[in-house]
Design a protein around this motif. Structure first.
Motif, short mmCIF file in Angstrom:
data_model
loop_
_atom_site.label_atom_id
_atom_site.label_comp_id
_atom_site.label_asym_id
_atom_site.label_seq_id
_atom_site.Cartn_x
_atom_site.Cartn_y
_atom_site.Cartn_z
N ALA A 85 0.85 -1.19 0.00
CA ALA A 85 0.00 0.00 0.00
C ALA A 85 0.88 1.23 0.00
CB ALA A 85 -0.91 0.00 1.23
N ILE A 86 0.26 2.37 -0.14
CA ILE A 86 0.96 3.64 0.04
C ILE A 86 0.53 4.15 1.41
CG2 ILE A 86 1.21 6.01 -0.77
CD1 ILE A 86 0.54 4.91 -3.60
N VAL A 87 1.51 4.35 2.30
CA VAL A 87 1.21 4.75 3.68
C VAL A 87 1.90 6.08 3.96
CG1 VAL A 87 1.31 4.08 6.11
CG2 VAL A 87 1.05 2.32 4.35
N THR A 88 1.14 7.05 4.42
CA THR A 88 1.68 8.35 4.81
C THR A 88 1.09 8.72 6.16
OG1 THR A 88 -0.10 9.51 3.64
CG2 THR A 88 1.95 9.16 2.42
N GLY A 89 1.72 9.66 6.84
CA GLY A 89 1.16 10.07 8.11
C GLY A 89 1.93 11.19 8.77
N LYS A 90 1.40 11.60 9.93
CA LYS A 90 2.05 12.64 10.71
C LYS A 90 1.64 12.50 12.16
CE LYS A 90 -1.60 15.99 9.84
NZ LYS A 90 -1.98 17.25 9.24
N THR A 91 2.41 13.12 13.04
CA THR A 91 2.06 13.23 14.44
C THR A 91 1.89 14.70 14.77
OG1 THR A 91 4.32 13.43 15.27
CG2 THR A 91 3.44 11.20 15.05
N VAL A 125 1.90 13.43 24.77
CA VAL A 125 0.70 12.90 24.13
C VAL A 125 0.79 13.27 22.66
CG1 VAL A 125 -1.82 13.02 23.99
CG2 VAL A 125 -0.67 13.20 26.22
N LEU A 126 0.75 12.25 21.81
CA LEU A 126 0.82 12.48 20.37
C LEU A 126 -0.46 12.02 19.70
CD1 LEU A 126 4.48 11.37 19.53
CD2 LEU A 126 3.56 13.69 19.64
N HIS A 127 -0.91 12.83 18.76
CA HIS A 127 -2.07 12.52 17.94
C HIS A 127 -1.53 12.07 16.58
CE1 HIS A 127 -6.11 12.87 16.28
NE2 HIS A 127 -5.57 13.52 15.26
N PHE A 128 -1.89 10.87 16.16
CA PHE A 128 -1.40 10.30 14.90
C PHE A 128 -2.51 10.33 13.86
CE2 PHE A 128 1.19 8.50 18.17
CZ PHE A 128 2.44 8.36 17.60
N THR A 129 -2.15 10.67 12.65
CA THR A 129 -3.03 10.56 11.49
C THR A 129 -2.26 9.75 10.45
OG1 THR A 129 -4.02 12.70 11.92
CG2 THR A 129 -4.32 11.80 9.71
N VAL A 130 -2.84 8.63 10.04
CA VAL A 130 -2.19 7.75 9.06
C VAL A 130 -3.18 7.49 7.93
CG1 VAL A 130 -1.20 5.46 8.68
CG2 VAL A 130 -0.75 6.67 10.83
N MET A 140 -7.87 5.22 3.08
CA MET A 140 -8.35 4.85 4.42
C MET A 140 -7.54 5.65 5.42
SD MET A 140 -8.48 0.79 3.56
CE MET A 140 -7.28 0.90 2.23
N SER A 141 -8.22 6.41 6.27
CA SER A 141 -7.54 7.27 7.22
C SER A 141 -7.87 6.84 8.64
CB SER A 141 -7.96 8.72 7.00
OG SER A 141 -7.25 9.58 7.84
N VAL A 142 -6.84 6.66 9.46
CA VAL A 142 -7.04 6.34 10.87
C VAL A 142 -6.38 7.43 11.71
CG1 VAL A 142 -7.22 3.85 10.54
CG2 VAL A 142 -4.99 4.85 10.98
N THR A 143 -7.01 7.74 12.82
CA THR A 143 -6.43 8.68 13.77
C THR A 143 -6.47 8.03 15.15
OG1 THR A 143 -8.56 9.76 14.15
CG2 THR A 143 -7.15 10.73 12.48
N PHE A 144 -5.41 8.27 15.92
CA PHE A 144 -5.34 7.72 17.27
C PHE A 144 -4.34 8.54 18.08
CE2 PHE A 144 -2.48 5.46 14.47
CZ PHE A 144 -1.29 5.32 15.18
N ASN A 145 -4.47 8.43 19.39
CA ASN A 145 -3.57 9.12 20.31
C ASN A 145 -2.78 8.11 21.13
OD1 ASN A 145 -4.69 11.68 19.65
ND2 ASN A 145 -6.39 11.28 21.02
N ARG A 146 -1.57 8.47 21.46
CA ARG A 146 -0.75 7.66 22.35
C ARG A 146 0.04 8.59 23.26
NH1 ARG A 146 -3.71 4.45 20.43
NH2 ARG A 146 -3.22 2.44 19.53
N THR A 147 0.20 8.16 24.50
CA THR A 147 1.08 8.86 25.44
C THR A 147 2.37 8.05 25.51
OG1 THR A 147 -0.81 9.63 26.71
CG2 THR A 147 1.35 9.73 27.79
N LEU A 148 3.50 8.72 25.30
CA LEU A 148 4.78 8.02 25.27
C LEU A 148 5.66 8.42 26.44
CD1 LEU A 148 4.07 8.80 21.95
CD2 LEU A 148 5.56 6.84 21.94
N TYR A 149 6.44 7.46 26.89
CA TYR A 149 7.34 7.67 28.02
C TYR A 149 8.73 7.23 27.65
CZ TYR A 149 2.83 7.81 30.36
OH TYR A 149 1.55 8.14 30.71
#
Length: 151
Positions: A85-91, A125-130, A140-149
């Motif tokens: 697939a072609i996958v792109t994204g940002k945080t 806390v990062l918001h991801f858009t892929v 197909m677009s997915v968005t999700f959040n993750r807290t990183l340590y």
């Protein structure tokens, strides 16, 4: 050489299954789009064995993580392995600072998946858009959040 690639792949899969970057178990890690499913997770780069990181030229560090994305298709009850697939994204962080994600295509036998390394700050806390595009299918677009340590 084939056994080395298979060993690396199995190590990477074990790491991805184990480490969802300190998130509770109920965190969503896939989204369906008709017959397609986009799978995603985030894990620390230090969870990758050194040899695997070296093979794929990934930098390991306590402030570095990776997004893993794969696309599967279910047809007549059969689910494919990861598809090309072609996958792109940002945080984006809470201060609206953005970081582009550059995905590396990993092909292991009949499976294809994508990794994107990125840098983060402790307790960030990062918001991801892929976005995932496969052939002529709609994006197909997915968005999700993750807290990183870092620890």
């Amino acid at each position: 050489m084939k056994w080395l690639i298979q060993s690396i792949f199995l190590s990477l899969i074990a790491v991805m299954a184990q480490a969802q970057v300190d998130q509770p178990k109920e965190i969503k890690t896939s989204e369906k789009f008709g017959e397609y499913t986009v799978h995603y997770n985030v894990f620390h780069s230090t969870d990758i064995p050194a040899k695997v990181a070296e093979t794929y030229k990934l930098v390991r560090g306590k402030d570095r993580a990776l997004v893993n994305v794969s696309l599967t298709k279910t047809d007549n009850g059969q689910t494919s392995l990861g598809l090309p697939a072609i996958v792109t994204g940002k945080t984006k962080n809470l201060m609206q600072q953005q970081q582009a994600l550059t995905f590396i295509e990993i092909k292991e036998g009949d499976a294809t998946y994508y990794l994107a390394p990125f840098v983060f700050n402790n307790e960030e806390v990062l918001h991801f858009t892929v976005d995932v595009v496969q052939g002529d299918a709609k994006p197909m677009s997915v968005t999700f959040n993750r807290t990183l340590y870092t620890e």
